[in-house]
Design an enzyme around this catalytic site. Structure first.
Site, short mmCIF file in Angstrom:
data_model
loop_
_atom_site.label_atom_id
_atom_site.label_comp_id
_atom_site.label_asym_id
_atom_site.label_seq_id
_atom_site.Cartn_x
_atom_site.Cartn_y
_atom_site.Cartn_z
N ARG A 131 0.86 -1.18 0.00
CA ARG A 131 0.00 0.00 0.00
C ARG A 131 0.90 1.23 0.00
O ARG A 131 2.11 1.12 0.12
CB ARG A 131 -0.99 0.00 1.18
CG ARG A 131 -0.62 -0.71 2.41
CD ARG A 131 0.22 0.03 3.44
NE ARG A 131 0.04 1.45 3.50
CZ ARG A 131 1.02 2.32 3.67
NH1 ARG A 131 2.27 1.90 3.76
NH2 ARG A 131 0.80 3.59 3.72
N GLY A 132 0.25 2.38 -0.19
CA GLY A 132 1.01 3.60 -0.44
C GLY A 132 1.07 3.82 -1.94
O GLY A 132 1.47 2.92 -2.70
N ALA A 133 0.65 5.01 -2.38
CA ALA A 133 0.49 5.24 -3.81
C ALA A 133 1.73 4.91 -4.65
O ALA A 133 1.63 4.20 -5.65
CB ALA A 133 0.03 6.69 -4.05
N ARG B 120 -7.11 -0.85 -7.27
CA ARG B 120 -7.42 0.27 -6.37
C ARG B 120 -7.79 1.46 -7.25
O ARG B 120 -7.07 1.76 -8.21
CB ARG B 120 -6.21 0.66 -5.50
CG ARG B 120 -5.73 -0.35 -4.49
CD ARG B 120 -6.69 -0.60 -3.34
NE ARG B 120 -6.96 0.55 -2.49
CZ ARG B 120 -6.23 0.92 -1.44
NH1 ARG B 120 -5.13 0.25 -1.13
NH2 ARG B 120 -6.59 1.95 -0.70
N GLN C 126 -2.44 2.36 9.94
CA GLN C 126 -1.13 2.47 9.30
C GLN C 126 -0.15 3.31 10.12
O GLN C 126 1.05 3.07 10.12
CB GLN C 126 -1.27 3.08 7.90
CG GLN C 126 -2.02 2.22 6.91
CD GLN C 126 -3.47 2.64 6.78
OE1 GLN C 126 -4.10 3.02 7.77
NE2 GLN C 126 -4.02 2.60 5.58
N ASP D 48 -2.43 10.60 -2.57
CA ASP D 48 -2.73 9.53 -3.53
C ASP D 48 -3.11 10.08 -4.89
O ASP D 48 -3.00 9.39 -5.89
CB ASP D 48 -3.85 8.64 -2.98
CG ASP D 48 -3.35 7.76 -1.86
OD1 ASP D 48 -3.03 6.59 -2.13
OD2 ASP D 48 -3.26 8.24 -0.72
N ASN E 255 -6.04 12.17 -0.10
CA ASN E 255 -5.14 11.40 0.75
C ASN E 255 -5.97 10.58 1.72
O ASN E 255 -7.20 10.64 1.71
CB ASN E 255 -4.17 12.33 1.49
CG ASN E 255 -3.01 11.57 2.13
OD1 ASN E 255 -2.37 10.75 1.48
ND2 ASN E 255 -2.74 11.83 3.39
N LYS E 256 -5.30 9.82 2.55
CA LYS E 256 -5.97 8.93 3.50
C LYS E 256 -7.04 9.69 4.28
O LYS E 256 -6.85 10.82 4.70
CB LYS E 256 -4.94 8.33 4.45
CG LYS E 256 -5.50 7.33 5.43
CD LYS E 256 -6.22 6.17 4.75
CE LYS E 256 -5.31 5.43 3.80
NZ LYS E 256 -6.04 4.37 3.05
#
Length: 358
Positions: free
Chosen positions: A54-56, A96, A205, A246, A256-257
């Site tokens: 995970r993480g763009a 995603r 996270q 993201d 973003n998150k």
């Protein structure tokens, strides 16, 4: 500083060896460091969907290697391998919806595929492109870290208290990290008194990954509930909120998150500066504003259960996993092409016309 940053690289989450992709299972951290192996595009897509990776930026890199794995299998099967490979592109793209780095990386791989000459080794050419995407992200991380530190130092050269959200470190990228990369570099420069890490519900996270990365490097870190952030801004003298992204649109709006938007609102109220750190591959100039960004909503069970055990009442759960922070709440966007302060459409256009700084 670059030599310091290179020496400080300790964690990696993506390893390409022997024609196979190895991913550090981020669902198991910090209790276990488990590596999983993938030899198919469908397997990589599943790893992205299930948040093994995970993480763009890391998602984009993994997808690029997924294309290589797909090509290996399609070539071995014979027949119209290019038509068959289109299914792998489709499956990877569907893994995603919000992180634009995924689609950027797949576009890079498709462009390389389209440039193949009759005499080219298909697999070797695609592998070289994926390796290039991986290396390019690592270099971008180092450049952004240095630019972010310069920005922090320009406003105050004393050790400071910083707040971050989600995980944007080595685990989320191909190298040093984006927002967490800036924080790590700031620590090396003597600019960090303490980092406050939002736990980042529902996947934690911040609690599981960011705190693990920072503690492992001896950086003073305190974990806090997401809902405590405004109180900490008011009472702890936090000077910067530093987050990743993201997707960033043409006007400077940032996806973003989930929880990032409320951080920006609170930061504005308390006079805390707000920095977004992301490579230019995160910028989607095809979207005018954040209103155009598709926001992923995941299974409500992520909120209703912990470790498969239900902890909530029998109710419907709303689980959007990203939100959009308007550009007018952002003090600076840091990319490997440079820094945009108080972003707007014209400044973002000028940024994207620049060459990379490294």
């Amino acid at each position: 500083m670059r030599e310091q940053l290179l020496a400080a690289e300790k964690v990696t989450a993506i390893d390409w060896r022997g024609g196979v992709l190895h991913l550090l299972d981020q669902r198991a951290l910090p209790l276990e460091e488990t590596w999983l192996t993938y030899d198919s595009a469908a397997g990589v897509a599943e790893a992205i969907r299930l948040m093994v990776v995970r993480g763009a930026p890391a998602i984009g890199i993994a997808a690029a290697y997924g294309v290589v794995l797909g090509a290996q299998a399609r070539l071995a099967a014979g027949g119209d391998w290019q038509a068959a490979l289109e299914e792998d592109f489709r499956v990877l793209a569907a893994s995603r919806p919000t992180a634009v780095n995924l689609f950027w990386a797949l576009d890079r791989m498709r462009e390389r595929l389209n440039r193949l000459a009759d005499c080219d080794d298909v697999r070797a050419a695609l592998e070289a492109e994926a390796l290039g995407i991986h290396a390019s992200d690592r270099e971008a991380n180092l450049t952004m870290a240095q630019l972010g530190v310069e920005l922090i130092r320009r406003h105050d050269s004393r050790p400071q208290k910083l707040l971050t959200h989600c995980n944007t470190g080595a685990l989320a990228t191909g190298g040093f990290g984006t927002a967490l990369g800036v924080i790590r570099a700031a620590h090396l420069a003597g600019l960090v008194e303490r980092v406050f890490a939002d736990e980042t519900r529902p996947w934690l996270q911040g609690a599981r990954l960011t705190a693990w990365e920072l503690a492992g490097e001896g950086i003073p870190v305190s974990l806090n509930a997401d809902a405590a952030a405004a109180h900490l801004m008011k009472t702890e003298g936090i000077t910067w909120v530093i987050v990743g992204a993201d997707r960033i649109t043409a006007n400077g709006d940032v996806a973003n998150k989930i929880g990032t938007y409320q951080l920006a609102v609170n930061a504005m109220h308390h006079g805390v500066r707000f920095m977004v750190v992301a490579p230019s591959s995160t910028i989607d100039m095809n979207l005018e504003s954040g209103d155009d960004i598709p926001i992923e909503e995941r299974d409500g069970r992520e909120l209703l259960e912990i470790g498969g055990q239900r902890v909530a009442a029998e109710v419907h759960a709303v689980n959007p996993v990203f939100d959009v922070t308007p550009a007018d709440l952002i003090d600076a966007i840091v990319t490997e092409k440079g820094v945009v302060e108080r972003p707007d459409a014209e400044k973002m256009k000028q940024l994207m016309c620049r060459k990379r700084l490294h």
